[in-house]
Design a protein around this motif. Structure first.
Motif, PDB file in Angstrom:
ATOM      1  N   GLN A   1      -1.492   0.823  -3.517  1.00 40.47           N
ATOM      2  CA  GLN A   1      -2.351   1.887  -4.032  1.00 40.47           C
ATOM      3  C   GLN A   1      -1.569   2.867  -4.900  1.00 40.47           C
ATOM      4  OE1 GLN A   1      -5.273   2.224  -4.351  1.00 40.47           O
ATOM      5  NE2 GLN A   1      -5.572   4.347  -4.919  1.00 40.47           N
TER       6      GLN A   1
ATOM      7  N   ILE B   1      -1.849   1.628  -8.186  1.00 43.48           N
ATOM      8  CA  ILE B   1      -3.178   1.774  -8.769  1.00 43.48           C
ATOM      9  C   ILE B   1      -3.319   3.128  -9.448  1.00 43.48           C
ATOM     10  CG2 ILE B   1      -5.612   2.060  -8.190  1.00 43.48           C
ATOM     11  CD1 ILE B   1      -5.363  -0.052  -6.182  1.00 43.48           C
TER      12      ILE B   1
ATOM     13  N   TYR C   1      -7.123  -5.570  -4.233  1.00 45.36           N
ATOM     14  CA  TYR C   1      -8.507  -5.977  -4.464  1.00 45.36           C
ATOM     15  C   TYR C   1      -8.883  -7.244  -3.696  1.00 45.36           C
ATOM     16  CZ  TYR C   1      -8.897  -2.580  -8.301  1.00 45.36           C
ATOM     17  OH  TYR C   1      -8.940  -1.430  -9.044  1.00 45.36           O
TER      18      TYR C   1
ATOM     19  N   HIS D   1     -16.095  -3.365 -12.605  1.00 51.94           N
ATOM     20  CA  HIS D   1     -14.835  -2.641 -12.409  1.00 51.94           C
ATOM     21  C   HIS D   1     -14.727  -1.566 -13.487  1.00 51.94           C
ATOM     22  CE1 HIS D   1     -10.356  -2.149 -12.832  1.00 51.94           C
ATOM     23  NE2 HIS D   1     -10.465  -2.075 -11.522  1.00 51.94           N
TER      24      HIS D   1
ATOM     25  N   ASP E   1     -12.294   1.513 -14.669  1.00 50.10           N
ATOM     26  CA  ASP E   1     -11.028   2.234 -14.557  1.00 50.10           C
ATOM     27  C   ASP E   1     -11.057   3.465 -15.462  1.00 50.10           C
ATOM     28  OD1 ASP E   1      -8.439   3.050 -14.233  1.00 50.10           O
ATOM     29  OD2 ASP E   1      -7.542   1.429 -15.395  1.00 50.10           O
TER      30      ASP E   1
ATOM     31  N   ARG F   1     -12.152   3.592 -10.313  1.00 51.03           N
ATOM     32  CA  ARG F   1     -10.929   4.396 -10.259  1.00 51.03           C
ATOM     33  C   ARG F   1     -11.132   5.571 -11.202  1.00 51.03           C
ATOM     34  NH1 ARG F   1      -6.301   1.476 -12.512  1.00 51.03           N
ATOM     35  NH2 ARG F   1      -5.228   3.399 -11.963  1.00 51.03           N
TER      36      ARG F   1
ATOM     37  N   LEU G   1     -10.308   6.339  -5.552  1.00 47.48           N
ATOM     38  CA  LEU G   1     -10.775   4.956  -5.650  1.00 47.48           C
ATOM     39  C   LEU G   1     -12.016   4.831  -4.793  1.00 47.48           C
ATOM     40  CD1 LEU G   1     -10.174   1.987  -6.582  1.00 47.48           C
ATOM     41  CD2 LEU G   1      -8.950   1.717  -4.442  1.00 47.48           C
TER      42      LEU G   1
ATOM     43  N   CYS H   1     -15.195   2.030  -3.658  1.00 47.05           N
ATOM     44  CA  CYS H   1     -15.812   0.700  -3.660  1.00 47.05           C
ATOM     45  C   CYS H   1     -17.179   0.819  -2.992  1.00 47.05           C
ATOM     46  CB  CYS H   1     -14.948  -0.308  -2.915  1.00 47.05           C
ATOM     47  SG  CYS H   1     -15.649  -1.987  -2.895  1.00 47.05           S
TER      48      CYS H   1
END
Length: 787
Positions: A219, A222, A628, A705, A707, A739, A770, A772
């Motif tokens: 992470q 990330i 992921y 996704h 970012d 993200r 982050l 999900c």
């Protein structure tokens, strides 16, 4: 008369006095010892663990205890009154410490990993509070086990009420505790417990975050690449302060309630806002050039939700989906009636089946694909030829079976009377978009496709100066092939003969060379293969400048809402310019830095372009493999259609290469134009403005996704319509990974909850987050008044 003193009485009296003196002395000693021991009870709370209390009492010097007495003030006097008063002091200290511990725990709970299946931090908080409520000694023990943070909080509270040098003394006590830890012969179990207790009070342990969400510290990677400044870790105090500020600034968004309604559109469950804008189409002056099939987006993006088809269920998994899909997911039968005899699609019970045929390959796409390579071995599917554009794709069986040859195909067709052909393709798990060759350039950069294919695509290539074929010339790599399979190639009807003559004249003037004309006896069709030149010699030798060369000022890569022009761009010949060389063969080209990136160019992340490219690839490989694929609870066997909503170099897609997925890389129109890099490495993508609707059917992607997309979009347009668009594009039970900064994450999380989406996991570190989330089957009952 004086009475004389008896010798016996003197001895008895003397003995009694001596005994009384000894008793008093012993009593005073006992009282003194008792007082000393009673005043050393409080500092025990500062010990790092309950098991070390006795050792602590032996090793702490007397002056430390004395200082503790001074800090407690009147507690020293009260302690002489008896055990009850001593316990009362301990209880007060314990309660004060508990209150401070609870307050600090609440402050520290924000920048943590949260898996919404189980809130470990919440359970820990509840457990601790229940222990504190059990009694005085238990409350004290809990605080002791809480680590140095609780002890430090108590010291701070005492210092405010006691001696001015309490802060310095507290530091000394801390040092002593550390020395004790290093000197004590602890077992491995005790040592591990002590280390855990130390970390718990300050912040959540790193191992917990790794095990639950991001193994091996992925992470941190990330959150690293997209930040221009990567300073040292902030303190817990500063993190909590920043988090409070974020919460205050986003409080309006958290309080806001979102009222969702179903869209009221003629297209119903197939609604595409920019392609179903009936009002805009009615205002068109002409539809001669398929203007009515082009994008006409509403001024403001819709905030309604598209309904589900009745009987919709989870799509069939790939590769079985290539052959059949649920009928109720795409309940259309016009193509079955119109193209069933050509093996496009058939109805079989509760399924729609796809025999793999097409207008030009009734007996299967694989035979047709192999026939092309048999006629022209240099095409080398899956090696030299990796990225293909299929024009007028139908249900995209050509692209669907090219996967077997390790070829990636971008298929497109208009939303027209061939009902839901692109929707069929996407439901099957085959890449496709809704688009038309009309008056504007296709949303791709120049010189990126290795092969362009057209099988009875019904495009009039030869009219109006060949404008539409010239658009393909813009997209085709120098040295690339155009495969044309149509009746003019193999039929001798007058109309076909005339079209073929016009096509030959046009391709000759464009310096395209017909390298092969062959016939497929099984399918009883023929095809012609043309090759684009690799230099400008032919252009310069033409007797007529028709079609003309484009002006030098014309940017061939400009493709967003740019009108077509009947001209050709020169072929790059400088070896350092993109398009002058053919890419590496697949799969080597995936990780190969494009030859036209050099150190004099600055990459998106600030490094020299080649380093930037390589760092991005390594970064996403780590993120995908360590986070992921394993840390989000995603069942990747249910994932086929993936979209990277803000792609840079295609690193995310490249990292998924070994998965049975394909990725649509979207390069935002306000981002650096890195889409040519993505194509160069054997991937594909498209330009798009996320302030508008995407050219795809509803429920067509399994995973999106994003970012750092939404925080950038907020500067240009409202986020609510974008989230409505995400809901439209994503399949029920599909996932969205975001993200972004914490404020944006919280805002979108709030919207997702209003949509009845499931929050699978959240993570926050400093100001980066982050998220999900998973879409559900939920749809509102109320329908909006009008669009």
């Amino acid at each position: 008369m004086a009475i004389g003193r008896s010798p016996r009485m003197d001895r008895t009296s003397s003995s009694w006095c001596s005994t009384a003196t000894i008793v008093m002395f012993v009593s005073l000693c006992l009282v003194g010892v008792w007082m000393m021991t009673s005043t050393t009870v409080v500092p025990v709370d500062l010990a790092p663990a309950e098991s070390n209390k006795s050792e602590m009492n032996e090793q702490v010097p007397v002056d430390v205890s004395k200082t503790s007495e001074d800090k407690l003030g009147d507690a020293k006097e009260d302690s002489t009154a008896g055990d009850n008063n001593s316990n009362h002091v301990d209880q007060n200290v314990s309660e004060n410490t508990n209150e401070k511990s609870e307050e600090k725990t609440q402050e520290e709970s924000s920048p943590t990993v949260t898996e919404h299946k189980k809130d470990d931090s919440g359970e820990s908080q509840t457990s601790q509070n229940s222990q504190n409520a059990d009694g005085n000694s238990e409350g004290r023990d809990t605080n002791t086990e809480g680590g140095e943070t609780n002890g430090q909080d108590m010291n701070l509270e005492q210092n405010s009420e006691g001696t001015p040098n309490g802060e310095e003394q507290g530091t000394e006590e801390k040092k002593l505790e550390q020395e004790e830890k290093s000197e004590e012969n602890m077992t491995l179990e005790e040592k591990g417990q002590g280390e855990t207790d130390e970390k718990t009070g300050e912040t959540q342990t790193g191992s917990q975050a790794k095990e639950e969400v991001f193994p091996d510290g992925a992470q941190s990677e990330i959150l690293k690449e997209t930040n221009s400044s990567n300073g040292a870790w902030k303190t817990q105090a500063s993190e909590s302060k920043n988090e409070k500020e974020v919460q205050q600034s986003s409080s309006k968004g958290q309080i806001a309630e979102y009222s969702w309604k179903l869209c009221k559109a003629e297209a119903g469950a197939d609604y595409i806002p920019c392609l179903d804008n009936v009002e805009a189409v009615r205002k068109l002056r002409s539809t001669k050039h398929y203007e009515h099939r082009e994008r006409h987006c509403p001024e403001e993006g819709p905030t309604c939700l598209v309904p589900l088809p009745e009987g919709y269920q989870r799509p069939i998994k790939w590769p079985n989906s290539r052959n059949k899909v649920w009928y109720h997911n795409v309940p259309h039968t016009k193509l079955v009636e119109y193209k069933g005899h050509q093996n496009w699609v058939k109805v079989s019970g509760e399924y729609l089946t796809f025999p793999g045929g097409g207008t030009q390959f009734k007996h299967g796409a694989l035979h047709y694909i192999d026939k092309i390579q048999e006629g022209l071995p240099d095409i080398a599917w899956g090696k030299r030829s990796r990225v293909v554009l299929d024009v007028g794709c139908g249900v995209a069986s050509f692209g669907g079976f090219l996967f077997d040859r390790d070829v990636l195909t971008m298929s497109f067709a208009p939303k027209d009377e061939h009902e839901a052909q692109v929707q069929f393709a996407l439901e099957r798990g085959i890449p496709a978009i809704s688009a038309v060759m009309g008056t504007q350039r296709l949303p791709f950069p120049s010189r990126v496709y290795d092969v362009i294919h057209c099988a009875r695509c019904r495009v009039p290539w030869h009219i109006e100066g060949g404008m539409l074929l010239l658009e393909l010339n813009r997209l085709l790599r120098p040295g690339g092939y155009f495969v044309w399979s149509a009746t003019p190639v193999y039929r001798n009807l007058p109309e076909d003969v005339g079209i073929m003559a016009d096509m030959n004249a046009l391709t000759k003037s464009m310096c395209w060379k017909m390298v092969k004309k062959t016939k497929d006896s099984l399918n009883q069709v023929g095809l012609a293969i043309y090759r684009k030149p690799t230099d400008n010699n032919c252009y310069e030798k033409r007797a007529e400048n028709s079609p003309p060369l484009c002006e030098e000022s014309d940017d061939p890569n400009a493709a967003w809402n740019v009108h077509l022009q009947a001209c050709m761009h020169r072929v790059p010949v400088n070896p350092a310019v993109r398009g002058s060389q053919w890419p590496e063969q697949w799969p080597e080209r995936l990780g190969k830095t494009p030859y036209w990136l050099n150190n004099s160019q600055t990459g998106v992340y600030g490094k020299p372009a080649p380093e930037d490219f390589e760092a991005d690839y390594e970064h996403w490989k780590r993120v995908v493999s360590k986070s992921y694929l394993n840390g989000m609870g995603i069942d990747w066997s249910t994932v086929r259609n993936v979209m990277d909503m803000r792609s840079i170099y295609g690193g995310f897609a490249a990292a998924l290469r070994d998965m049975k997925v394909w990725v649509m890389n979207v390069v935002s129109i306000d981002s650096p134009d890195t889409l040519p890099v993505i194509f160069e490495r054997g991937l594909f993508g498209i330009y798009h403005d996320w302030c508008e609707s995407f050219s795809t059917y509803p429920r067509t992607y399994d995973l999106l996704h994003a970012d750092h997309l939404f925080s950038r979009l907020k500067k240009r347009c409202k986020i609510l319509p974008v989230i409505a668009e995400v809901d439209r594009v994503l399949r029920p039970e599909g996932k969205l990974i975001i993200r972004d900064n914490v404020e944006t994450i919280r805002e979108i999380e709030n919207m997702a909850k209003s949509l009845h989406w499931e929050v699978r996991m959240t993570y926050a570190k400093e100001n980066e987050g982050l998220l999900c989330i998973q879409k559900t089957m939920w749809r509102p009952q109320e329908v909006e008044a009008s669009l």
